[in-house]
Design a protein around this motif. Sequence first.
Motif, mmCIF file in Angstrom:
data_model
loop_
_atom_site.group_PDB
_atom_site.id
_atom_site.type_symbol
_atom_site.label_atom_id
_atom_site.label_comp_id
_atom_site.label_asym_id
_atom_site.label_seq_id
_atom_site.Cartn_x
_atom_site.Cartn_y
_atom_site.Cartn_z
ATOM 1 N N ARG A 60 5.644 78.450 50.599
ATOM 2 C CA ARG A 60 4.996 77.403 49.810
ATOM 3 C C ARG A 60 5.969 76.229 49.682
ATOM 4 O O ARG A 60 7.185 76.399 49.734
ATOM 5 N N PHE A 61 5.416 75.025 49.483
ATOM 6 C CA PHE A 61 6.249 73.878 49.151
ATOM 7 C C PHE A 61 5.398 72.841 48.446
ATOM 8 O O PHE A 61 4.169 72.850 48.524
ATOM 9 N N ASP A 62 6.042 71.945 47.706
ATOM 10 C CA ASP A 62 5.327 70.908 46.975
ATOM 11 C C ASP A 62 6.157 69.635 46.965
ATOM 12 O O ASP A 62 7.350 69.637 47.290
ATOM 13 N N CYS A 63 5.515 68.545 46.568
ATOM 14 C CA CYS A 63 6.203 67.259 46.510
ATOM 15 C C CYS A 63 5.489 66.358 45.515
ATOM 16 O O CYS A 63 4.266 66.460 45.329
ATOM 17 N N GLY A 64 6.244 65.473 44.882
ATOM 18 C CA GLY A 64 5.668 64.500 43.970
ATOM 19 C C GLY A 64 4.948 63.394 44.724
ATOM 20 O O GLY A 64 5.407 62.937 45.775
ATOM 21 N N ALA A 84 9.936 75.513 48.304
ATOM 22 C CA ALA A 84 10.739 74.289 48.362
ATOM 23 C C ALA A 84 10.056 73.166 47.597
ATOM 24 O O ALA A 84 8.831 73.044 47.599
ATOM 25 N N HIS A 85 10.876 72.340 46.951
ATOM 26 C CA HIS A 85 10.390 71.205 46.181
ATOM 27 C C HIS A 85 10.972 69.908 46.750
ATOM 28 O O HIS A 85 12.178 69.819 46.989
ATOM 29 N N SER A 86 10.095 68.917 46.963
ATOM 30 C CA SER A 86 10.542 67.556 47.333
ATOM 31 C C SER A 86 11.506 67.578 48.515
ATOM 32 O O SER A 86 12.561 66.963 48.490
ATOM 33 N N GLY A 132 18.306 70.807 49.304
ATOM 34 C CA GLY A 132 18.192 72.245 49.103
ATOM 35 C C GLY A 132 16.840 72.791 49.544
ATOM 36 O O GLY A 132 16.737 73.936 49.977
ATOM 37 N N GLY A 133 15.790 71.952 49.453
ATOM 38 C CA GLY A 133 14.504 72.339 50.013
ATOM 39 C C GLY A 133 14.571 72.438 51.520
ATOM 40 O O GLY A 133 14.019 73.361 52.128
#
Length: 274
Positions: free
Chosen positions: A208-212, A163-165, A143-144
Amino acid sequence: MSSFRTVKLSDPIYENNLRFLTIKTQNLKGRGDICLFIPNVEEGKTDLPIYILLHGVYGSAWSWALNGGAAQTAERLITNGDINPAIIAMPSDGLWGDGSAYFSHHDINFDQWIVNDVPLAIIENIPEAGKNSTLCIGGLSMGGYGALMLGARFPDKFKAISAHSSITALEQMAQFVEEPLEEYSTFCDSPNVIDAMTKNQKILPALRFDCGSSDTLVDANRLLHGQLQDLHINHSYQEFSGGHEWPYWVEHLEKSFKFFDNHNHVLPLHSTCL
């Protein structure tokens, strides 16, 4: 008059703060589901912004609500005055294979379902939405990927992308799905996020986006961040502890909602008349 041959909307007396909308559309060659959180606003209030959240592989329209607590997060932020009221729309991806990847293939327009049908169905059936409702798009994992790709491919549709991961290139779908990659790749000439971003880099929505830091996709997200920097494309990238898992997405979803809100409202949430 409805734009869709059939429309079914859940009954408010049974909804428990979530609404469910099923429509038949030519883009899916069948029916599609949308789960909705509608905030409590004064009667007659309309044109609320619509924040679309895209689920990952194996999931469906209920995933963000019932795995990720999206409605509770939105309600808490709205109640606390951290964001303005907004409709949270959580559609299915079209339910092809383990995941459709949110672009057209096999003569099914999974991208048009999200970009056109989902907002139109909400505007026509939910009084709190209207023709002036602005759109933002977000998602996790596949989905990201969908949020990044659709936001970049249709920049005139969206105010912001979060978006995430994320999967950032179609080849990464092979980590998650049993369908051969050829089932997707033969239908997409530019399957990487950076391709779509490069094509429309001058008119992209806020991003923006991020990830673990323990996520199997973190290196791909770092690469995308570096590519965007090289192209001088304005964006925010963050890393946090955690892996490819619901506790991470539950914790960081509010960053998407706050980012969307910041790009939908010019005036501060609380203003003082002097």
